[in-house]
Design an enzyme around this catalytic site. Structure first.
Site, PDB file in Angstrom:
ATOM      1  N   PHE B  24       0.829  -1.198   0.000  1.00  0.00           N
ATOM      2  CA  PHE B  24       0.000   0.000   0.000  1.00  0.00           C
ATOM      3  C   PHE B  24       0.870   1.256   0.000  1.00  0.00           C
ATOM      4  O   PHE B  24       0.536   2.246  -0.660  1.00  0.00           O
ATOM      5  CB  PHE B  24      -0.977  -0.015   1.190  1.00  0.00           C
ATOM      6  CG  PHE B  24      -1.993   1.101   1.150  1.00  0.00           C
ATOM      7  CD1 PHE B  24      -2.659   1.439  -0.024  1.00  0.00           C
ATOM      8  CD2 PHE B  24      -2.290   1.821   2.303  1.00  0.00           C
ATOM      9  CE1 PHE B  24      -3.595   2.478  -0.060  1.00  0.00           C
ATOM     10  CE2 PHE B  24      -3.221   2.858   2.277  1.00  0.00           C
ATOM     11  CZ  PHE B  24      -3.869   3.188   1.097  1.00  0.00           C
ATOM     12  N   ARG B  43      13.363   0.813   6.051  1.00  0.00           N
ATOM     13  CA  ARG B  43      14.454   0.540   6.990  1.00  0.00           C
ATOM     14  C   ARG B  43      15.566  -0.264   6.334  1.00  0.00           C
ATOM     15  O   ARG B  43      16.685  -0.323   6.803  1.00  0.00           O
ATOM     16  CB  ARG B  43      13.922  -0.254   8.199  1.00  0.00           C
ATOM     17  CG  ARG B  43      13.131   0.575   9.167  1.00  0.00           C
ATOM     18  CD  ARG B  43      12.644  -0.276  10.313  1.00  0.00           C
ATOM     19  NE  ARG B  43      11.863  -1.426   9.861  1.00  0.00           N
ATOM     20  CZ  ARG B  43      11.170  -2.226  10.660  1.00  0.00           C
ATOM     21  NH1 ARG B  43      11.160  -2.011  11.957  1.00  0.00           N
ATOM     22  NH2 ARG B  43      10.484  -3.239  10.186  1.00  0.00           N
ATOM     23  N   LYS B 113      -4.421   1.080   9.288  1.00  0.00           N
ATOM     24  CA  LYS B 113      -5.759   0.641   9.695  1.00  0.00           C
ATOM     25  C   LYS B 113      -5.699  -0.123  11.006  1.00  0.00           C
ATOM     26  O   LYS B 113      -5.820  -1.348  11.033  1.00  0.00           O
ATOM     27  CB  LYS B 113      -6.370  -0.246   8.599  1.00  0.00           C
ATOM     28  CG  LYS B 113      -6.334   0.354   7.189  1.00  0.00           C
ATOM     29  CD  LYS B 113      -7.317   1.489   7.000  1.00  0.00           C
ATOM     30  CE  LYS B 113      -7.030   2.355   5.783  1.00  0.00           C
ATOM     31  NZ  LYS B 113      -7.142   1.705   4.491  1.00  0.00           N
ATOM     32  N   LYS B 210     -13.377  -2.223  10.214  1.00  0.00           N
ATOM     33  CA  LYS B 210     -13.852  -3.066   9.108  1.00  0.00           C
ATOM     34  C   LYS B 210     -13.052  -4.365   8.993  1.00  0.00           C
ATOM     35  O   LYS B 210     -13.548  -5.353   8.447  1.00  0.00           O
ATOM     36  CB  LYS B 210     -13.851  -2.301   7.781  1.00  0.00           C
ATOM     37  CG  LYS B 210     -12.491  -1.961   7.230  1.00  0.00           C
ATOM     38  CD  LYS B 210     -12.062  -2.874   6.150  1.00  0.00           C
ATOM     39  CE  LYS B 210     -10.635  -2.700   5.700  1.00  0.00           C
ATOM     40  NZ  LYS B 210      -9.696  -1.807   6.340  1.00  0.00           N
TER      41      LYS B 210
END
Lengths: 355, 355
Positions: B24, B43, B113, B210
């Site tokens: 993402f 990293r 999320k 969700k």
């Protein structure tokens, strides 16, 4: 409606009726048959025979409590509670036949997902379009009979899954609590949960309008697109359903519950829905008549789309999905062009329909 | 927020930063790169090298406007707008490192999320549970830095589809209109529509909660069940999300829009979601640790489920899906038994959370 009690009385002698031996009609008949005798009406003597001699119908097993009938007079005289479940375009004809046989004591709970325009002879069609020309199925029941106690079933109820005994829930909506109570007692079982609601028009509109979103979702699938845009489109389609629903007098709750979102997920994300499959074929470049010929069945969403287009135009609603789908199905707009137009439109706020 | 203008200015010299080169993170970096130079923090020196020498990373092509960096000081000094997109369980460590480098002039828009409990040393954990112990990602940003202008991305944004160039929309939420405006200008393109919203906590909660519904939906799929019960469960799961959201101060709108229903459809009806796949495996009888080992990746919903269980218990919320899923995942309840319990519960009204 806070607590629901399921009848544990012995089966009553008086049967309930289901009108229509399509898949959803048979699914409802099988559910009812767990709690009651059922008369299943069909116009076809052959199908009626099959039901009565073999306890199955077109490959589907029917409960032994179900009996077939081709006689609307028997249905009306022996049954107080009647569930019409037939395509919406055959409904006025049915009501012309059975309406005069129905008394104010009858309860009619339909499972039909459509809207009708001008349910009167064509030469009386009003022009220009007025909202009062749009009739829900319950409007038609009341127009053609003395029945007042009307209800409807609306929810994620793909017939094939109910027939397999898979669990689901539905909304039984009526302005009359006694209709809800009777329907809940008749239909409830361990695999079928029935929510009661007093928003009849909301439940009817949710069931009818979701077919437009199912078609549009099928178009996206037919274009080879994935879950992200499906999620966006269903959300934005729900918004258009709510706009139309509020215009016609229903509450938002009907659309964000089981009969709204619940049914949208079942039908607008699934090949099992005929409306969805229609959309897939449209995206693949076939035209409406060709697809209907191949499906050889009613696609309820098409009729609803024509009605909605009139409402949207007359009331200048911001409903880009309904308008784009209409252009794709009836005016040959390429679906990719339609999608591109919608993506570029400045949509303003995400949720713009709350009070 | 009524009209959204997309910047047509030439690319600015000052880059924006994405922290995290997961799928993402890379998807967002590619979107940003259409409108700006991008610094992509990782990293790993090897991954950074791959980005800078080959313009791709673990099989994914990256825009030429993207440059890799392993140096948070460079990120903080060269970029005003920073998008952290890493697993929530690594976020406090990141903030401990970058927080001191950030000034009040920075804008931080996260795409994480999750919810965090007690983001402080374990010996300061409060008991019994209090709602103030629950921290959203934006709470943590403000706690560990001087940044005030915080925002989040939330919507149906399965990374693999964005990386393929498929269209979708998202919600960019912030209490600050200037954050929304900046984010909308940076991210918008023909295939990515950005809705602005001022309900930051709503968008964050929708995105985190969700994942619980996605896991539960995966369980139903793993049991071999179909679209009807999936539609019911997602609808009832949305209800639980709204109950928790309202308790924590967000509005219902956040949940019935693109970041709520939209994201639910994308992730809770799709094998592409890791949370969904986790649920499928649970239903097949595997235990949590076994599945996590096989997935070799963070399942955000698990942490959120633990937080939600505490909220639900402490506030006696009617949240049968969250509670049942917790019992299935952590206490060995058989999923069929859980489903049966839920089906038999008297649920009352379909939509019981409206004012």
């Amino acid at each position: 409606l806070d607590t629901i009690t399921i009848s544990t009385e012995p089966k009553k002698a008086k049967p309930v009726a289901v009108i229509g031996a399509g898949k959803f009609g048979m699914a409802v008949a099988n559910l009812l048959a767990k709690n009651s005798k059922v008369l299943l009406y069909t116009r076809s003597p052959e199908i009626c025979d099959e039901i009565n001699t073999k306890n199955h119908c077109r490959g589907i097993d029917l409960d032994k409590n179900i009996q077939g009938s081709t006689d609307l007079e028997i249905i009306a005289s022996r049954c107080t509670i009647i569930f019409p479940i037939i395509p919406s375009n055959q409904f006025i004809e049915l009501m012309k036949n059975i309406g005069p046989l129905l008394k104010p004591s009858h309860i009619v709970i339909h499972g039909i997902k459509g809207l009708l325009l001008n349910p009167k002879p064509i030469d009386q069609t009003e022009s220009p379009f007025k909202l009062r020309q749009v009739h829900t199925i319950s409007d038609v029941i009341k127009k053609y009979s003395l029945v007042e106690r009307v209800g409807c079933l609306s929810g994620p109820n793909l017939a094939s899954e109910i027939l397999e005994g898979q669990p689901t829930a539905t909304v039984l909506a009526s302005e009359f609590d006694e209709v809800i109570k009777a329907g809940v007692q008749l239909l409830s079982c361990n695999t079928f949960y029935v929510f009661g609601s007093n928003d009849l028009i909301g439940a009817e509109l949710a069931g009818a309008l979701k077919n437009i979103v199912a078609m549009a979702s099928g178009v996206l699938q037919g274009l080879g697109l994935g879950k992200n845009i499906q999620g966006v489109m269903i959300t934005r389609g729900l918004r258009e359903m709510i706009l139309i629903g509020r215009l016609m007098g229903s509450k938002m709750e009907a659309f964000i519950g089981t009969a709204g979102i619940g049914d949208l997920i079942a039908t607008a994300t699934s090949e099992k829905s005929r409306n969805f499959r229609f959309g897939v074929q449209i995206a693949k470049g076939k035209n409406k008549d060709q697809i209907l010929k191949e499906l050889n069945a009613t696609v309820e969403g098409l009729n609803t789309l024509e009605v909605v287009k009139k409402i949207v135009d007359a009331h200048k609603l911001h409903a880009p999905i309904s308008k784009a789908l209409f252009s794709v199905v009836y005016e040959g707009l390429h679906p990719l062009r339609a999608l591109d137009n919608i993506m570029k439109y400045p949509h303003g706020n995400d949720v713009d329909y709350m009070d």
